[in-house]
Design a protein around this motif. Structure first.
Motif, PDB file in Angstrom:
ATOM      1  N   PRO A   1       0.997  -1.114   0.034  1.00 23.70           N
ATOM      2  CA  PRO A   1      -0.173  -0.188  -0.068  1.00 23.70           C
ATOM      3  C   PRO A   1       0.787   1.449  -0.034  1.00 23.70           C
ATOM      4  CG  PRO A   1      -0.223  -1.236   2.078  1.00 23.70           C
ATOM      5  CD  PRO A   1       0.607  -2.201   1.327  1.00 23.70           C
TER       6      PRO A   1
ATOM      7  N   HIS B   1       3.085   1.774  -2.050  1.00 22.02           N
ATOM      8  CA  HIS B   1       3.215   1.978  -3.349  1.00 22.02           C
ATOM      9  C   HIS B   1       2.080   1.781  -4.290  1.00 22.02           C
ATOM     10  CE1 HIS B   1       5.698   1.915  -7.225  1.00 22.02           C
ATOM     11  NE2 HIS B   1       6.233   0.977  -7.077  1.00 22.02           N
TER      12      HIS B   1
ATOM     13  N   ALA C   1      -2.278   1.286  -3.074  1.00 20.21           N
ATOM     14  CA  ALA C   1      -3.197   2.133  -2.480  1.00 20.21           C
ATOM     15  C   ALA C   1      -4.640   2.404  -3.075  1.00 20.21           C
ATOM     16  CB  ALA C   1      -2.388   3.651  -2.292  1.00 20.21           C
TER      17      ALA C   1
ATOM     18  N   ARG D   1      -2.344   6.429   7.918  1.00 25.50           N
ATOM     19  CA  ARG D   1      -2.246   7.151   6.848  1.00 25.50           C
ATOM     20  C   ARG D   1      -3.528   7.208   5.928  1.00 25.50           C
ATOM     21  NH1 ARG D   1       4.052   7.377   5.370  1.00 25.50           N
ATOM     22  NH2 ARG D   1       4.680   7.552   7.439  1.00 25.50           N
ATOM     23  N   LEU D   2      -3.551   8.246   5.448  1.00 23.32           N
ATOM     24  CA  LEU D   2      -4.826   8.550   4.203  1.00 23.32           C
ATOM     25  C   LEU D   2      -4.306   8.091   2.971  1.00 23.32           C
ATOM     26  CD1 LEU D   2      -5.941  12.081   5.379  1.00 23.32           C
ATOM     27  CD2 LEU D   2      -6.746   9.840   6.319  1.00 23.32           C
TER      28      LEU D   2
ATOM     29  N   GLY E   1      -3.895   7.716  -0.694  1.00 21.64           N
ATOM     30  CA  GLY E   1      -3.889   8.530  -1.972  1.00 21.64           C
ATOM     31  C   GLY E   1      -3.282   9.918  -1.842  1.00 21.64           C
ATOM     32  N   PHE E   2      -2.472  10.080  -0.546  1.00 25.24           N
ATOM     33  CA  PHE E   2      -1.900  11.301  -0.202  1.00 25.24           C
ATOM     34  C   PHE E   2      -0.316  11.232   0.185  1.00 25.24           C
ATOM     35  CE2 PHE E   2      -6.489  11.741   0.453  1.00 25.24           C
ATOM     36  CZ  PHE E   2      -6.721  12.953  -0.300  1.00 25.24           C
ATOM     37  N   GLY E   3       0.485  12.072  -0.184  1.00 21.58           N
ATOM     38  CA  GLY E   3       1.724  11.934   0.107  1.00 21.58           C
ATOM     39  C   GLY E   3       2.441  11.182  -0.786  1.00 21.58           C
TER      40      GLY E   3
ATOM     41  N   ARG F   1       7.366  10.127  -1.845  1.00 21.93           N
ATOM     42  CA  ARG F   1       8.459  10.349  -1.434  1.00 21.93           C
ATOM     43  C   ARG F   1       8.937  11.411  -2.367  1.00 21.93           C
ATOM     44  NH1 ARG F   1      12.436   7.042   0.551  1.00 21.93           N
ATOM     45  NH2 ARG F   1      11.205   6.607   2.005  1.00 21.93           N
TER      46      ARG F   1
ATOM     47  N   LEU G   1      -4.336  17.263   6.744  1.00 24.45           N
ATOM     48  CA  LEU G   1      -2.882  17.199   6.696  1.00 24.45           C
ATOM     49  C   LEU G   1      -1.884  18.216   6.865  1.00 24.45           C
ATOM     50  CD1 LEU G   1      -2.795  14.313   3.705  1.00 24.45           C
ATOM     51  CD2 LEU G   1      -2.475  13.845   6.506  1.00 24.45           C
TER      52      LEU G   1
ATOM     53  N   LYS H   1       0.246  17.881  10.024  1.00 25.33           N
ATOM     54  CA  LYS H   1       1.602  17.786   9.403  1.00 25.33           C
ATOM     55  C   LYS H   1       2.100  19.166   8.733  1.00 25.33           C
ATOM     56  CE  LYS H   1       1.475  13.274  10.539  1.00 25.33           C
ATOM     57  NZ  LYS H   1       2.268  12.563  11.581  1.00 25.33           N
TER      58      LYS H   1
ATOM     59  N   ARG I   1       5.330  19.147   5.796  1.00 25.60           N
ATOM     60  CA  ARG I   1       5.827  17.974   5.226  1.00 25.60           C
ATOM     61  C   ARG I   1       5.322  17.810   3.720  1.00 25.60           C
ATOM     62  NH1 ARG I   1       5.200  17.985  10.084  1.00 25.60           N
ATOM     63  NH2 ARG I   1       5.679  16.118  11.542  1.00 25.60           N
TER      64      ARG I   1
ATOM     65  N   LEU J   1       2.118  17.419   2.052  1.00 28.59           N
ATOM     66  CA  LEU J   1       1.393  16.177   1.518  1.00 28.59           C
ATOM     67  C   LEU J   1       0.313  16.602   0.508  1.00 28.59           C
ATOM     68  CD1 LEU J   1       1.305  14.626   5.115  1.00 28.59           C
ATOM     69  CD2 LEU J   1       2.857  13.910   3.026  1.00 28.59           C
TER      70      LEU J   1
ATOM     71  N   ASN K   1      -2.097  12.297  -4.358  1.00 29.43           N
ATOM     72  CA  ASN K   1      -1.128  11.489  -5.329  1.00 29.43           C
ATOM     73  C   ASN K   1      -1.815  10.802  -6.496  1.00 29.43           C
ATOM     74  OD1 ASN K   1      -1.637   8.727  -4.292  1.00 29.43           O
ATOM     75  ND2 ASN K   1      -0.440   9.262  -2.649  1.00 29.43           N
TER      76      ASN K   1
ATOM     77  N   GLU L   1      -2.799   7.999  -6.807  1.00 29.74           N
ATOM     78  CA  GLU L   1      -3.700   6.740  -6.668  1.00 29.74           C
ATOM     79  C   GLU L   1      -5.217   7.274  -6.092  1.00 29.74           C
ATOM     80  OE1 GLU L   1      -2.752   4.284  -7.471  1.00 29.74           O
ATOM     81  OE2 GLU L   1      -0.806   3.457  -6.883  1.00 29.74           O
TER      82      GLU L   1
HETATM   83  N1  ACO Z   1      -1.361  10.137   5.630  1.00 23.69           N
HETATM   84  C1  ACO Z   1      -0.943  10.717   7.059  1.00 23.69           C
HETATM   85  N2  ACO Z   1       0.254  11.274   6.967  1.00 23.69           N
HETATM   86  C2  ACO Z   1       1.272  11.093   6.124  1.00 23.69           C
HETATM   87  C3  ACO Z   1       0.817  10.481   4.956  1.00 23.69           C
HETATM   88  C4  ACO Z   1      -0.466   9.987   4.592  1.00 23.69           C
HETATM   89  N3  ACO Z   1      -0.992   9.604   3.386  1.00 23.69           N
HETATM   90  N4  ACO Z   1       1.911  10.285   4.155  1.00 23.69           N
HETATM   91  C5  ACO Z   1       2.854  11.068   4.744  1.00 23.69           C
HETATM   92  N5  ACO Z   1       2.509  11.356   5.996  1.00 23.69           N
HETATM   93  C6  ACO Z   1       3.246  11.951   7.151  1.00 23.69           C
HETATM   94  C7  ACO Z   1       4.047  10.599   7.692  1.00 23.69           C
HETATM   95  O1  ACO Z   1       3.630  10.234   8.986  1.00 23.69           O
HETATM   96  C8  ACO Z   1       5.230  11.888   8.341  1.00 23.69           C
HETATM   97  O2  ACO Z   1       4.919  12.308   9.346  1.00 23.69           O
HETATM   98  P1  ACO Z   1       6.020  12.847  10.542  1.00 23.69           P
HETATM   99  O3  ACO Z   1       7.064  13.497   9.956  1.00 23.69           O
HETATM  100  O4  ACO Z   1       5.236  13.400  11.755  1.00 23.69           O
HETATM  101  O5  ACO Z   1       6.686  11.422  10.887  1.00 23.69           O
HETATM  102  C9  ACO Z   1       5.466  12.676   7.149  1.00 23.69           C
HETATM  103  O6  ACO Z   1       4.067  12.931   6.554  1.00 23.69           O
HETATM  104  C10 ACO Z   1       6.441  12.298   5.928  1.00 23.69           C
HETATM  105  O7  ACO Z   1       6.165  11.017   5.604  1.00 23.69           O
HETATM  106  P2  ACO Z   1       7.180   9.717   5.271  1.00 23.69           P
HETATM  107  O8  ACO Z   1       6.833   8.642   6.028  1.00 23.69           O
HETATM  108  O9  ACO Z   1       8.638  10.576   5.650  1.00 23.69           O
HETATM  109  O10 ACO Z   1       7.052   9.896   3.787  1.00 23.69           O
HETATM  110  P3  ACO Z   1       7.761   8.876   2.767  1.00 23.69           P
HETATM  111  O11 ACO Z   1       8.333   9.489   1.678  1.00 23.69           O
HETATM  112  O12 ACO Z   1       8.246   7.543   3.333  1.00 23.69           O
HETATM  113  O13 ACO Z   1       6.372   8.188   2.254  1.00 23.69           O
HETATM  114  C11 ACO Z   1       4.354   7.364   1.286  1.00 23.69           C
HETATM  115  C12 ACO Z   1       5.499   8.262   1.030  1.00 23.69           C
HETATM  116  C13 ACO Z   1       4.587   5.926   1.636  1.00 23.69           C
HETATM  117  C14 ACO Z   1       3.563   7.481  -0.102  1.00 23.69           C
HETATM  118  C15 ACO Z   1       3.235   7.911   2.347  1.00 23.69           C
HETATM  119  O14 ACO Z   1       2.840   9.578   1.896  1.00 23.69           O
HETATM  120  C16 ACO Z   1       2.096   7.368   2.161  1.00 23.69           C
HETATM  121  O15 ACO Z   1       2.154   6.326   3.235  1.00 23.69           O
HETATM  122  N6  ACO Z   1       1.117   7.650   1.621  1.00 23.69           N
HETATM  123  C17 ACO Z   1      -0.259   6.667   1.742  1.00 23.69           C
HETATM  124  C18 ACO Z   1      -0.125   5.574   0.691  1.00 23.69           C
HETATM  125  C19 ACO Z   1      -0.298   5.929  -0.714  1.00 23.69           C
HETATM  126  O16 ACO Z   1      -1.085   6.749  -1.144  1.00 23.69           O
HETATM  127  N7  ACO Z   1       0.674   5.188  -1.358  1.00 23.69           N
HETATM  128  C20 ACO Z   1       0.664   5.608  -2.672  1.00 23.69           C
HETATM  129  C21 ACO Z   1       1.792   6.351  -3.292  1.00 23.69           C
HETATM  130  S1  ACO Z   1       1.761   6.688  -4.883  1.00 23.69           S
HETATM  131  C22 ACO Z   1       2.580   5.528  -5.840  1.00 23.69           C
HETATM  132  O17 ACO Z   1       3.250   4.733  -5.312  1.00 23.69           O
HETATM  133  C23 ACO Z   1       2.312   5.108  -7.061  1.00 23.69           C
END
Ligand code: ACO
Length: 381
Positions: free
Chosen positions: A223, A225, A228, A258-259, A261-263, A265, A304, A308, A311, A313, A316, A318
């Motif tokens: 999830p 990647h 999601a 984690r929500l 579809g948001f955030g 790397r 967010l 946060k 950050r 966010l 994305n 998805e």
């Molecule tokens: N919801 C809530 N908080 C979030 C989210 C989210 N979706 N994404 C990041 N954050 C927060 C983290 O908790 C972290 O908080 P902190 O600084 O207080 O600890 C901060 O934002 C930074 O997050 P990282 O974990 O450093 O971000 P990373 O680059 O490792 O993760 C990822 C990226 C895995 C995509 C993440 O944003 C996430 O889990 N998103 C939700 C799952 C998702 O949508 N996946 C699809 C990605 S797109 C793709 O691959 C095609």
């Protein structure tokens, strides 16, 4: 390099580390821009066919008419699965995750195709064979789990049309296959994401193309990647109505979730694919579902930002993939493997690129355990 000269460990999750050179695609994360071999994704989405984009990624330029016909012909003639793969898919439990069925089918294809997927260097023909057969494997599994017999692929249809045809046994409506085609164009490649890195690592050992793509499917499944969008649909279905949005999101965030579809790397601005998919979702999905998606997106971004700060966010790819693929008629658990149908082209293009200038990808780890423990016989432990 001696032990003492070894570089310090790279950042967690290899964040910011450049681990390969590529001419295929690049994510400009700060400005929210995605480029395939020099073309901004906005130049291609809704204009180029999936096959044109495959040609661009594999061969290096957009095809002329003749080149396109030749590639379409090769896609068409590779759509029929070997009987052994169909038989193998009959053994996959009906309740299995379709990503597991796809991974199994691709792995099996590698085992049964005697001409391809051997010790020789990976080839373009193997890339075409795999890209043509990903949809066939998925459609076969999908029909078998519904108690229906597989439908054989047709060479007169394009990839998007044929995928929907093999799933349903009926020629798809134009609005459905065109939405799917744009989705496939948008997801075809994306720099050195986790699954592409996986494929390149496997290719760097001089392993075969089917092995590289089998590994990549495993990486995509998570999830964080490509897993999601199925969860986005679950989230929107659970939320149900606009009145529930705030309570649902607050509860999820309060519980450390984690929500989906948001955030991202790399993107610290809006993912350009999200912008395009939002527009598509507005036309393709029902007004009610789009309104729920938009309210959820707006409130999630606000929360967010509040919880946060700094950050960056954003939405994305998805988040609106879910609305678009649902409007096309796919069930939620087929969203991640449909992502794989598209990305099979990017993965195989990276395998070919890696093989063309290969050096084994073999980093080191920082050992943080003890070094001088003594063995004790079993009765002394
Ligand atoms: N919801 C809530 N908080 C979030 C989210 C989210 N979706 N994404 C990041 N954050 C927060 C983290 O908790 C972290 O908080 P902190 O600084 O207080 O600890 C901060 O934002 C930074 O997050 P990282 O974990 O450093 O971000 P990373 O680059 O490792 O993760 C990822 C990226 C895995 C995509 C993440 O944003 C996430 O889990 N998103 C939700 C799952 C998702 O949508 N996946 C699809 C990605 S797109 C793709 O691959 C095609």
């Amino acid at each position: 390099m001696t032990q003492t000269e070894i570089e310090r460990p790279k950042p967690n999750g290899l964040e910011g580390v450049v681990a390969a050179s590529t001419e295929l695609s690049h994510v400009f994360g700060d400005i929210g821009k995605l480029v395939y071999r020099g073309y901004d994704i906005h130049e291609l989405a809704g204009k180029a066919s999936f096959e044109e984009v495959a040609h661009l990624l594999w061969i290096g330029h957009l095809p002329n008419q003749e080149e396109l016909h030749e590639l379409e012909r090769k896609f068409g003639e590779n759509r029929v699965l070997p009987e052994a793969v169909i038989e193998g898919l009959r053994q996959v439990p009906k309740g299995a995750n379709p990503m597991d069925a796809l991974r199994t089918g691709v792995s099996l294809l590698g085992a049964v195709d005697e001409d391809h997927f051997n010790d020789e260097a990976p080839t373009l023909d193997e890339a075409i064979e795999l890209a043509a057969r990903f949809p066939a494997i998925l459609a076969t599994f999908s029909r078998l789990r519904d108690g229906k017999e597989p439908v054989q692929g047709r060479s007169d249809l394009n990839t998007a049309q044929n995928y929907l045809y093999q799933l349903t046994g009926e020629e798809p409506e134009e609005k459905h296959w065109k939405s799917l085609e744009t989705y496939l164009v948008l997801l075809a490649d994306h720099g050195l994401n986790a699954s592409t890195f996986t494929a390149r690592v496997i290719a760097s050992t001089d392993s075969d193309m089917a092995s590289a793509l089998t590994g990549a499917i495993g990486a995509l499944k998570g999830p964080a990647h490509g897993g999601a969008p199925a969860k986005v649909l679950d989230m929107l279905n659970e939320i149900g109505t606009a009145e529930n949005v705030d309570a649902w999101l607050t509860d999820a965030l309060d519980n450390g979730k984690r929500l989906m579809g948001f955030g991202h790397r790399v993107y610290k601005a809006e993912d350009p694919r999200a912008e395009i998919l939002r527009g598509m979702a507005e036309t393709a999905s029902t007004p009610e579902f789009f309104a729920l998606s938009k309210t959820t997106e707006d409130r999630a971004l606000a929360m967010l930002d509040e919880r946060k700060p700094g950050r960056k966010l954003y939405t994305n790819v998805e988040f609106y993939s879910a609305a678009v693929l649902a409007a096309v008629g796919l069930p939620g658990d087929m969203f991640p493997p449909t992502f794989a149908v598209s990305r099979s082209v990017g993965w195989s293009a990276h395998v070919l690129e890696q093989a063309s200038n290969n050096r084994l990808i073999r980093p080191q780890s920082e050992y943080i355990g003890p070094t001088d423990l003594k063995y004790k016989p079993l009765d002394e432990r």
